[in-house]
Scaffold this motif. Structure first.
Motif, PDB file in Angstrom:
ATOM      1  N   ARG A   1       1.781  54.750 -23.522  1.00 32.36           N
ATOM      2  CA  ARG A   1       1.403  53.650 -22.626  1.00 32.36           C
ATOM      3  C   ARG A   1       1.558  52.328 -23.362  1.00 32.36           C
ATOM      4  NH1 ARG A   1      -4.186  56.403 -22.124  1.00 32.36           N
ATOM      5  NH2 ARG A   1      -3.448  56.810 -24.245  1.00 32.36           N
TER       6      ARG A   1
ATOM      7  N   ASN B   1       1.066  48.106 -23.266  1.00 33.13           N
ATOM      8  CA  ASN B   1       0.224  47.047 -22.725  1.00 33.13           C
ATOM      9  C   ASN B   1       1.081  45.867 -22.253  1.00 33.13           C
ATOM     10  OD1 ASN B   1      -1.713  44.985 -22.344  1.00 33.13           O
ATOM     11  ND2 ASN B   1      -2.989  45.756 -24.023  1.00 33.13           N
TER      12      ASN B   1
ATOM     13  N   ASN C   1      -1.600  48.438 -18.261  1.00 32.73           N
ATOM     14  CA  ASN C   1      -0.435  49.165 -18.748  1.00 32.73           C
ATOM     15  C   ASN C   1       0.788  48.803 -17.907  1.00 32.73           C
ATOM     16  OD1 ASN C   1      -1.769  50.565 -20.814  1.00 32.73           O
ATOM     17  ND2 ASN C   1      -2.425  52.173 -19.417  1.00 32.73           N
TER      18      ASN C   1
ATOM     19  N   GLU D   1       3.858  53.508 -18.452  1.00 30.15           N
ATOM     20  CA  GLU D   1       3.170  54.759 -18.759  1.00 30.15           C
ATOM     21  C   GLU D   1       4.132  55.896 -18.469  1.00 30.15           C
ATOM     22  OE1 GLU D   1      -0.871  57.231 -17.449  1.00 30.15           O
ATOM     23  OE2 GLU D   1      -0.751  55.043 -17.201  1.00 30.15           O
TER      24      GLU D   1
END
Length: 417
Positions: A258, A260, A288, A291
């Motif tokens: 994941r 940011n 996120n 992902e």
């Protein structure tokens, strides 16, 4: 292996080796350096002036050597006694164990890149590591070497050196609960301080080079590993006279990565007001922007990160046994056909300490389904002493140094190798 026993976070070996420099002192210096570093943010990553353009112009991954390599003379007796080091290892004149490989007659000397050779090789490249804590600590060992201009020596040297009193403070970067290394002010206080201190410790704003890191990191206060609520993605930017190097680590425990929104590649490396601080990037304090599993990360994120080389694995073995890794070798082959400018390597796990006598039981590169690039961290560990690990899963300085030599020499092969 069962979530790798919560990443084996209990200490594996007693501590007691005298330190040369308190870690808190190094971190204090790093904080002062960081203050001046922030004042020069806009100028930080302008390449340093180069006095000899031809020397560093258009460096690629072709074979080269010269002043950027060092020849280590081996103590031939240690290659054969199998007392201090196991088969396939020797000790050089600097009392450093060197892996020589499975050959009948060990060489009299061995060659590796120097610190400057590393900088030259890695310049103008983006190296991405994807994996669990065992990949993270190799990444941290490499970043520390680039900053401190030496490979750290930790308590795995206790039976190597005649006077085993040398213990480098940066060992804290690869053995996060190292109470023997920490002074009273720096004793283990949880993951959030470790994320913060380790990030600061790797920053530098020297005259000849600049290095700075970001840590998109969070772990629950309990310290227990919950893969869905644990984040650790690190970004290190380094500028030297040879050019800029980007090192990236992306956490992958159970085939889940994941990224940011407030960190690269979705935001610039330079500071932003919305970016969470190291240790504070939990679910309630992040968005996120990506992902996905490892396959999706390769195809969607590696090109966006401007990756030139990537060393990846699928995470903990209980979610990615050898058959899945074997199948993944075909993904690597197909990926490189589609992205020929990105060199992709499957990086194996070091075998656990109960498999040191037969590491191919854990991972056998000769049995992969497809012909793929491999950084094999298993065969190197055959019969090494258990005190070269700090618990049953995580290796210390000797093996991490060897892994990084092999990694860099895959990126920039040495002549004659």
């Amino acid at each position: 292996m069962g979530s790798i026993n919560q990443e084996q976070e209990h200490l594996g070996i007693g501590r007691g080796i005298r330190r040369r420099i308190p870690l808190s002192f190094l971190i204090a210096i790093a904080l002062v350096s960081t203050f001046f570093f922030q004042a020069q943010t806009l100028l930080r990553f302008v390449h340093l002036s180069i006095t000899d353009d031809e020397e560093v112009k258009h460096l690629d991954s072709s074979s080269y050597s010269g002043g950027f390599t060092s020849t280590h003379r081996l103590d031939y007796g240690t290659c054969t006694d199998n007392i201090t080091v196991p088969n396939n290892w020797c000790i050089d004149n600097d009392q450093t164990p060197r892996y020589v490989g499975n050959i009948e007659w060990p060489p009299r000397m061995i060659q590796h890149y120097t610190h400057e050779g590393y900088d030259k090789c890695l310049a103008e490249k983006t190296i991405v590591f994807i994996g669990d804590s065992r990949v993270r600590y190799q990444f941290m060992n490499l970043a520390a070497f680039l900053k401190f201009k030496r490979f750290m020596k930790c308590h795995d040297y206790i039976n190597i050196n005649q006077e085993p009193t040398h213990y480098d403070p940066e060992c804290y970067l690869i053995d996060h609960k190292d109470r023997g290394q920490l002074d009273q002010k720096m004793e283990w206080r949880g993951w959030t301080p470790w994320y913060q201190q380790s990030t600061i410790l790797l920053d530098s704003n020297e005259v000849e080079y600049q290095q700075s890191g970001l840590c998109d990191c969070f772990r629950l206060p309990s310290g227990r590993v919950n893969p869905k609520q644990t984040y650790e993605n690190r970004y290190i930017k380094r500028s030297t006279r040879f050019g800029e190097t980007n090192l990236i680590y992306l956490q992958n425990f159970e085939n889940l990565i994941r990224l940011n929104q407030e960190y690269p590649p979705f935001s610039p490396f330079l500071p932003t007001q919305k970016r969470c601080k190291p240790g504070e990037c939990g679910s309630g304090n992040r968005t996120n922007a990506f992902e996905g599993d490892l396959n999706a990360t390769l195809w969607n994120m590696l090109p966006r990160l401007n990756t030139t080389h990537a060393f990846v694995n699928l995470g903990w073995e209980h979610t990615a046994e050898f058959q899945q890794q074997s199948d993944f070798s075909c993904v690597i082959r197909d990926f490189e056909r589609h992205f020929p400018d990105i060199k992709l390597f499957l990086i194996s796990h070091p075998p656990p300490t109960n498999d040191l006598d037969d590491p191919v039981h854990h991972f056998d590169a000769t049995k992969l389904k497809c012909d793929a690039n491999v950084l094999d961290r298993s065969i190197v560990n055959k019969n090494v002493p258990k005190d070269w690990y700090w618990d049953t899963q995580h290796v210390l300085s000797i093996l991490n140094e060897e892994y990084n030599h092999q990694m860099v020499e895959k990126i920039c092969p040495l002549k004659g190798h």
